[in-house]
Structure formats: structure tokens, C-alpha cells
Scaffold this active site. Structure first.
Site, PDB file in Angstrom:
ATOM      1  N   CYS A   8     -16.842  21.686 -10.516  1.00  0.00           N
ATOM      2  CA  CYS A   8     -16.539  20.283 -10.778  1.00  0.00           C
ATOM      3  C   CYS A   8     -17.782  19.404 -10.697  1.00  0.00           C
ATOM      4  O   CYS A   8     -18.776  19.758 -10.074  1.00  0.00           O
ATOM      5  CB  CYS A   8     -15.497  19.815  -9.770  1.00  0.00           C
ATOM      6  SG  CYS A   8     -14.567  18.398 -10.366  1.00  0.00           S
ATOM      7  N   ASP A 128      -8.129  19.715  -0.468  1.00  0.00           N
ATOM      8  CA  ASP A 128      -9.512  19.304  -0.258  1.00  0.00           C
ATOM      9  C   ASP A 128      -9.657  18.806   1.177  1.00  0.00           C
ATOM     10  O   ASP A 128      -8.680  18.518   1.856  1.00  0.00           O
ATOM     11  CB  ASP A 128      -9.880  18.189  -1.257  1.00  0.00           C
ATOM     12  CG  ASP A 128     -11.389  18.067  -1.478  1.00  0.00           C
ATOM     13  OD1 ASP A 128     -12.157  18.732  -0.751  1.00  0.00           O
ATOM     14  OD2 ASP A 128     -11.787  17.310  -2.378  1.00  0.00           O
TER      15      ASP A 128
END
Length: 211
Positions: A8, A128
Site C-alpha cells: 500500500c 490495523d
């Protein structure tokens, strides 16, 4: 299907192409203006044209209209929601016919319990690390032991401070369907270190061979 690997925070076409060749299954683009890895939709499109893997747009509390426009301009096929979007919002977003990832910031087991509300409305839950000010790309890790028995009804991916040197430990303690890396592979925000990317895939190869 083996382990999904999403890299990412991509901003450069040559890095995106090299990362796909290395073995990534998804490339993530940050569609959140004002953040260090932000990239405009037209620039995403220029990179996406070279890719044959999933193109993920990461949004933070954006409106459905904004998301829809960005998907169209940037040629995205996956949306990742990284803010306080509700399960109802996720359900509404289903009408756009893209794969949907919902990120949750995990600090305690009660945060993990919240994931139940989303499981029917998303394709992937992304866990996360929690940071009081930043929504992602923080380099912080989750307490992996908390995730030992995490088995949602949908797929789930592990994020948060993963690097080539800790990824095998993380996978030994948890059993995600995928992993998501950003800051752990960078020279600076948005600039990936391709040697580190190669090391990551070597580590994953070794881990899977041993497993």
C-alpha cells in the site's frame, strides 16, 4: 488461493510494476488528500493501466459520490475504507460492484468484537494497529496474540507495522488470508524500497515452504 499480499501507499509507476512482478496480489493507492502518500485519481489511472492485479483505493470517511468518482477516474476495482464508516455505509457501497475491504484499528478485544457488525457487508476485514492521530501507515503493530483465534465469516488481512523481518512471526501467531504492508517497505512515505520488497517475498516463500 495462497496468501494475499497487498503493498500500500504506492505513488510511482515503476515501483508498482516491480512490486507486481515480485508477487504482490494487490497494490494500494491512498485517496486521502493531505496525507503523506496521497496520489490523485488521474495519476493512479496512469499507473493502474500497467497493472493486472487488484487496484485498491484507500478512503477515509469519504462520501459515496467521492468514492464513485474516484473509482471511475482511477480505474480501481477494490475499495478500502479506513475511517469510521458504518456497516450501513458499507452495505450502501455494495451497489458500486467493487470488492470492499474495511479496515479496523485494533487496540483491545472489544475493538475485535466490533468486527462482527461488518462481516456480512464486506469482502475483507483488515486489522490495523491503533494510533490516536493517524489512520494507517504508522509502523505500529497489533498485539498478535490477541488475534490467535480470530475467525470471522469473511476473509481477513493483517496490517500494522509488518516488515520483512517480523512477517514470519506474525503469520505464525495469526492465520490471516492476507497481509498488507506500507511503511515497513519504504525509504520515505510513498517511496518503496524494492530490495526490501524482494526480501519480503523471499521470507514469505521460506515461511510457506516450511509451513
Amino acid at each position: 488461493m495462497g496468501l494475499h499480499v497487498k503493498i500500500c501507499g504506492i505513488t510511482k509507476a515503476d515501483q508498482a510494476i516491480a512490486i507486481e512482478k515480485s508477487g504482490a496480489t494487490a497494490i494500494g493507492f491512498i485517496c486521502v488528500p493531505g496525507t503523506p502518500r496521497y496520489i490523485e485519481a488521474t495519476n493512479i489511472r496512469a499507473i493502474a493501466e500497467h497493472l493486472s492485479i487488484d487496484r485498491v483505493g484507500v478512503f477515509l470517511d469519504a462520501s459515496i459520490d467521492t468514492i464513485q468518482q474516484t473509482i471511475a477516474i482511477a480505474n480501481l476495482n477494490v475499495v478500502q475504507l479506513h475511517g469510521k464508516e458504518s456497516p450501513a455505509f458499507c452495505q450502501e457501497l455494495r451497489s458500486l460492484n467493487v470488492k470492499l475491504i474495511k479496515a479496523l484499528r485494533i487496540q483491545s478485544s472489544s475493538d475485535l468484537a466490533q468486527s462482527i457488525n461488518y462481516q456480512s457487508y464486506v469482502d475483507v476485514l483488515l486489522l490495523d494497529a491503533y494510533h490516536p492521530q493517524q489512520a494507517g501507515g504508522t509502523g505500529l503493530t497489533i498485539d498478535w496474540s490477541m488475534l490467535k483465534n480470530f475467525r470471522p465469516t469473511c476473509s481477513w488481512w493483517l496490517a500494522g507495522g509488518l516488515t520483512p523481518s517480523n512477517v514470519s512471526d506474525a503469520l505464525t501467531l495469526t492465520t490471516p488470508d492476507g497481509i498488507d504492508l506500507s511503511s515497513g517497505l519504504e525509504n520515505a512515505p510513498g517511496d518503496k524500497n524494492l530490495e526490501r520488497v524482494q526480501t519480503l517475498f523471499k521470507q514469505l516463500q521460506t515461511y510457506q515452504n516450511e509451513g
